[in-house]
Design a protein around this motif. Structure first.
Motif, PDB file in Angstrom:
ATOM      1  N   GLY A 259       0.818  -1.212   0.000  1.00 41.65           N
ATOM      2  CA  GLY A 259       0.000   0.000   0.000  1.00 41.65           C
ATOM      3  C   GLY A 259       0.845   1.253   0.000  1.00 41.65           C
ATOM      4  N   LEU A 260       1.924   1.253   0.802  1.00 45.91           N
ATOM      5  CA  LEU A 260       2.794   2.425   0.845  1.00 45.91           C
ATOM      6  C   LEU A 260       3.516   2.642  -0.477  1.00 45.91           C
ATOM      7  N   SER A 261       3.959   1.551  -1.114  1.00 50.39           N
ATOM      8  CA  SER A 261       4.644   1.714  -2.399  1.00 50.39           C
ATOM      9  C   SER A 261       3.666   2.156  -3.488  1.00 50.39           C
ATOM     10  N   LEU A 262       2.408   1.706  -3.419  1.00 52.59           N
ATOM     11  CA  LEU A 262       1.394   2.232  -4.342  1.00 52.59           C
ATOM     12  C   LEU A 262       1.175   3.719  -4.107  1.00 52.59           C
ATOM     13  N   LEU A 263       1.251   4.125  -2.843  1.00 56.58           N
ATOM     14  CA  LEU A 263       1.078   5.539  -2.513  1.00 56.58           C
ATOM     15  C   LEU A 263       2.224   6.366  -3.087  1.00 56.58           C
ATOM     16  N   THR A 264       3.471   5.884  -2.904  1.00 50.59           N
ATOM     17  CA  THR A 264       4.615   6.667  -3.369  1.00 50.59           C
ATOM     18  C   THR A 264       4.754   6.649  -4.880  1.00 50.59           C
ATOM     19  N   THR A 265       4.283   5.587  -5.547  1.00 49.79           N
ATOM     20  CA  THR A 265       4.361   5.564  -7.016  1.00 49.79           C
ATOM     21  C   THR A 265       3.163   6.242  -7.674  1.00 49.79           C
ATOM     22  N   SER A 266       2.069   6.384  -6.936  1.00 50.73           N
ATOM     23  CA  SER A 266       0.890   7.074  -7.492  1.00 50.73           C
ATOM     24  C   SER A 266       1.026   8.586  -7.404  1.00 50.73           C
ATOM     25  N   PHE A 267       1.834   9.062  -6.438  1.00 56.32           N
ATOM     26  CA  PHE A 267       1.996  10.505  -6.241  1.00 56.32           C
ATOM     27  C   PHE A 267       3.448  10.879  -6.493  1.00 56.32           C
ATOM     28  N   PRO A 268       3.693  11.835  -7.395  1.00 58.11           N
ATOM     29  CA  PRO A 268       5.066  12.204  -7.734  1.00 58.11           C
ATOM     30  C   PRO A 268       5.790  12.805  -6.543  1.00 58.11           C
ATOM     31  N   GLU A 269       7.121  12.623  -6.541  1.00 56.26           N
ATOM     32  CA  GLU A 269       7.937  13.165  -5.465  1.00 56.26           C
ATOM     33  C   GLU A 269       7.772  14.680  -5.417  1.00 56.26           C
ATOM     34  N   GLY A 270       7.513  15.208  -4.241  1.00 53.99           N
ATOM     35  CA  GLY A 270       7.262  16.631  -4.080  1.00 53.99           C
ATOM     36  C   GLY A 270       6.058  16.863  -3.181  1.00 53.99           C
ATOM     37  N   PRO A 271       5.373  18.017  -3.332  1.00 56.58           N
ATOM     38  CA  PRO A 271       4.281  18.381  -2.413  1.00 56.58           C
ATOM     39  C   PRO A 271       3.156  17.351  -2.342  1.00 56.58           C
ATOM     40  N   LEU A 272       2.771  16.767  -3.496  1.00 55.52           N
ATOM     41  CA  LEU A 272       1.669  15.799  -3.464  1.00 55.52           C
ATOM     42  C   LEU A 272       2.043  14.565  -2.651  1.00 55.52           C
ATOM     43  N   ARG A 273       3.245  14.047  -2.868  1.00 55.40           N
ATOM     44  CA  ARG A 273       3.662  12.864  -2.113  1.00 55.40           C
ATOM     45  C   ARG A 273       3.806  13.207  -0.634  1.00 55.40           C
ATOM     46  N   GLU A 274       4.355  14.383  -0.332  1.00 54.12           N
ATOM     47  CA  GLU A 274       4.515  14.776   1.069  1.00 54.12           C
ATOM     48  C   GLU A 274       3.159  14.892   1.756  1.00 54.12           C
ATOM     49  N   ARG A 275       2.182  15.433   1.042  1.00 57.63           N
ATOM     50  CA  ARG A 275       0.832  15.546   1.614  1.00 57.63           C
ATOM     51  C   ARG A 275       0.239  14.157   1.854  1.00 57.63           C
ATOM     52  N   ALA A 276       0.399  13.268   0.867  1.00 56.33           N
ATOM     53  CA  ALA A 276      -0.141  11.911   1.008  1.00 56.33           C
ATOM     54  C   ALA A 276       0.533  11.168   2.160  1.00 56.33           C
ATOM     55  N   LEU A 277       1.863  11.281   2.272  1.00 57.30           N
ATOM     56  CA  LEU A 277       2.576  10.607   3.350  1.00 57.30           C
ATOM     57  C   LEU A 277       2.254  11.229   4.701  1.00 57.30           C
ATOM     58  N   GLY A 278       1.994  12.541   4.708  1.00 53.98           N
ATOM     59  CA  GLY A 278       1.592  13.186   5.953  1.00 53.98           C
ATOM     60  C   GLY A 278       0.264  12.648   6.461  1.00 53.98           C
ATOM     61  N   LEU A 279      -0.710  12.540   5.554  1.00 55.06           N
ATOM     62  CA  LEU A 279      -2.002  11.976   5.941  1.00 55.06           C
ATOM     63  C   LEU A 279      -1.862  10.515   6.343  1.00 55.06           C
ATOM     64  N   ASN A 280      -1.034   9.774   5.603  1.00 55.65           N
ATOM     65  CA  ASN A 280      -0.834   8.370   5.924  1.00 55.65           C
ATOM     66  C   ASN A 280      -0.217   8.214   7.315  1.00 55.65           C
ATOM     67  N   GLY A 281       0.826   9.001   7.599  1.00 58.75           N
ATOM     68  CA  GLY A 281       1.465   8.922   8.908  1.00 58.75           C
ATOM     69  C   GLY A 281       0.520   9.296  10.032  1.00 58.75           C
ATOM     70  N   ALA A 282      -0.275  10.352   9.816  1.00 57.90           N
ATOM     71  CA  ALA A 282      -1.222  10.782  10.849  1.00 57.90           C
ATOM     72  C   ALA A 282      -2.247   9.701  11.132  1.00 57.90           C
ATOM     73  N   LEU A 283      -2.791   9.095  10.081  1.00 57.07           N
ATOM     74  CA  LEU A 283      -3.830   8.084  10.274  1.00 57.07           C
ATOM     75  C   LEU A 283      -3.262   6.803  10.866  1.00 57.07           C
ATOM     76  N   MET A 284      -2.028   6.442  10.509  1.00 54.58           N
ATOM     77  CA  MET A 284      -1.438   5.241  11.093  1.00 54.58           C
ATOM     78  C   MET A 284      -1.167   5.432  12.574  1.00 54.58           C
ATOM     79  N   SER A 285      -0.641   6.609  12.938  1.00 53.02           N
ATOM     80  CA  SER A 285      -0.390   6.871  14.349  1.00 53.02           C
ATOM     81  C   SER A 285      -1.700   7.004  15.116  1.00 53.02           C
ATOM     82  N   ALA A 286      -2.666   7.699  14.524  1.00 52.89           N
ATOM     83  CA  ALA A 286      -3.971   7.823  15.167  1.00 52.89           C
ATOM     84  C   ALA A 286      -4.655   6.465  15.261  1.00 52.89           C
ATOM     85  N   GLY A 287      -4.405   5.600  14.280  1.00 53.52           N
ATOM     86  CA  GLY A 287      -5.008   4.273  14.302  1.00 53.52           C
ATOM     87  C   GLY A 287      -4.547   3.451  15.482  1.00 53.52           C
TER      88      GLY A 287
END
Length: 470
Positions: A130-158
């Motif tokens: 899932g994480l590799s699909l996330l990083t390959t679906s969103f180009p390196e830069g602001p979009l990927r950082e935003r996606a990883l930020g949401l992913n990290g927040a939800l995983m920690s909140a989970g």
């Protein structure tokens, strides 16, 4: 037909409707997996009474899951690169749904443990895929950082939500719903994902490094087993030392194997990158300290303040809110100041507010300090975690993303597994008697160690990363 998403001049710079749906699906799956790490903690005594687990064997409900989730992650991360990330992601969700249904219907300890083993294997497959699909679906830069930020927040909140949800489901319905709740979420993702998530894998499939896969998997299994035994029997017990030594020997063998095979499971060129190596060090510190702090504070709320398990779980809702805020803010901070400075700032905030918890006392007035410090510490911790994820997955080719996210996921899961036995040993050794005052004294010592580990680890990692990558 396989598709590999690569950043280019034409890569999207805003979230399109399709990318939003991809993001929602992947985040939903990752959140569900994070919840699974802690959802059964509150329910363990009830499960033991209902199925006839002995007290000595009750811990295997968590240990069997953690062993497989951490031990097989690196292998499955590489398998995702070789055989298709979407294929492994969807296959893992099928196993997760079936295992969760079986766990909820379990009528014996053996059936429940088997279900937890399958849940752990599914987590080891779905998380890096899932994480590799996330990083390959969103180009390196602001979009990927935003996606990883949401992913990290939800995983920690989970992780925090799992404790709260487990208590609610156990009190209001049955512990079995802690398993059943996964089924509709997994089915919903399985129904929609094939239509919106493209397959991603290399055009040419190299051979799987079987000797490397065997040595690293069994090495990690042995290390995680040793860490979990340390929390139960102490660091000097044979049951702790034997698997730790065996695991270290197997991991050294793995290193030797990887230097000789033509297509290594973990290319040393990837591990040699400063961003990958030190990014994962920082991630290990972040997960080890925050999840073990939750353990220490759970003891504080129940053993010192006398809270019920459900009330203690609900008290961590503020920490969960802090992680969500941190995850939302982190991409902007990284975009402005860079990941290394974000790691440094987050580590300083987390260390400061962890140290503030040394002011906790035996009265309920300390609850305000608890709530404020855990919220702010959660924000700082999430800045570190998102900085770690961005750092550890940046500057790599698409065909290495499964490996990178597998390493990052393994780091996360080992940190979660390692933190509790380490801090439990520190707290227990510092307790000079029984009663609330003695417990609080031991917890304060462990909290001080926790804050020091955060400070030293994130400062070292952040400063090394500021020197650049090679």
């Amino acid at each position: 037909m396989s598709v590999t998403v690569t950043p280019s001049a034409g890569s999207p710079t805003v979230l399109t409707p399709r990318l939003r749906l991809v993001l929602v699906l992947l985040l939903a799956a990752q959140f569900m997996l994070a919840v699974d790490f802690s959802i059964l903690n509150v329910a363990l005594p009830v499960i033991g009474a209902g199925l006839g687990f002995s007290l000595a064997h009750l811990q295997w409900i968590g240990t069997s899951f953690a062993l497989c989730a951490a031990g097989f992650t690196l292998l499955f991360g590489r398998v995702a690169d070789l055989f298709g990330r979407r294929r492994l992601f969807l296959g893992g969700l099928v196993v997760l749904a079936a295992a969760s249904l079986a766990g909820g219907l379990a009528q014996s300890p053996g059936m429940l443990i088997a279900a937890r083993v399958c849940q752990g294997l599914a987590t080891a497959a779905v998380t890096p895929a899932g994480l590799s699909l996330l990083t390959t679906s969103f180009p390196e830069g602001p979009l990927r950082e935003r996606a990883l930020g949401l992913n990290g927040a939800l995983m920690s909140a989970g992780f925090t939500t799992g404790a709260v949800l487990g208590g609610l489901l156990t009190d209001l319905l049955s512990w079995r719903w802690s398993f059943f709740v996964n089924v509709p979420v997994a089915l919903a993702v399985l129904l929609v994902a094939p239509a919106v998530i493209a397959e991603s894998r290399p055009g040419e499939r190299p051979k799987l490094d079987v000797p490397g896969a065997v040595t690293v998997t069994f090495g990690l299994l042995a290390v995680v087993l040793g860490l979990t035994r340390a929390g139960e029997q102490g660091w000097g017990a044979p049951a702790t030392l034997v698997p730790l030594v065996a695991g270290a020997a197997l991991l050294l063998t793995f290193r030797a194997v990887e230097r000789r095979v033509p297509a290594p499971l973990v290319p040393w060129g990837v591990l040699g990158k400063r961003s990958v190596a030190w990014g994962n060090v920082v991630g290990l510190i972040a997960f080890l300290t925050e999840t073990s702090l939750v353990f220490l504070l759970t003891l504080y709320l129940q053993e010192v303040l006398g809270f019920s398990p459900l009330a203690a779980g609900l008290s961590f809702g503020v920490l969960g809110a802090g992680t969500v805020v941190g995850g939302a803010v982190a991409p902007r901070v990284i975009g402005r100041f860079g990941a290394p400075r974000t790691i440094l700032a987050g580590g300083l905030v987390q260390a400061l507010f962890t140290a503030a918890l040394l002011g906790l006392g035996t009265g309920h007035a300390s609850l305000w300090l608890f709530l404020g410090a855990t919220f702010a510490g959660g924000v700082g911790n999430m800045l570190v975690i998102v900085g770690f994820m961005v750092t550890a997955t940046s500057g790599l080719a698409d065909h290495e993303q499964g490996l990178a996210t597998g390493l990052a996921t393994m780091t996360q899961q080992i940190g979660i597994t390692m933190g509790t036995p380490v801090m439990s040993t520190v707290a227990t050794a510092a307790m000079s008697g029984t009663g609330a005052v003695a417990v609080l004294g031991g917890l304060r010592t462990a909290i001080a160690v926790n804050a020091a580990v955060v400070l030293v680890g994130t400062l070292a990692g952040g400063l090394v990363l500021r020197r650049g990558t090679r």
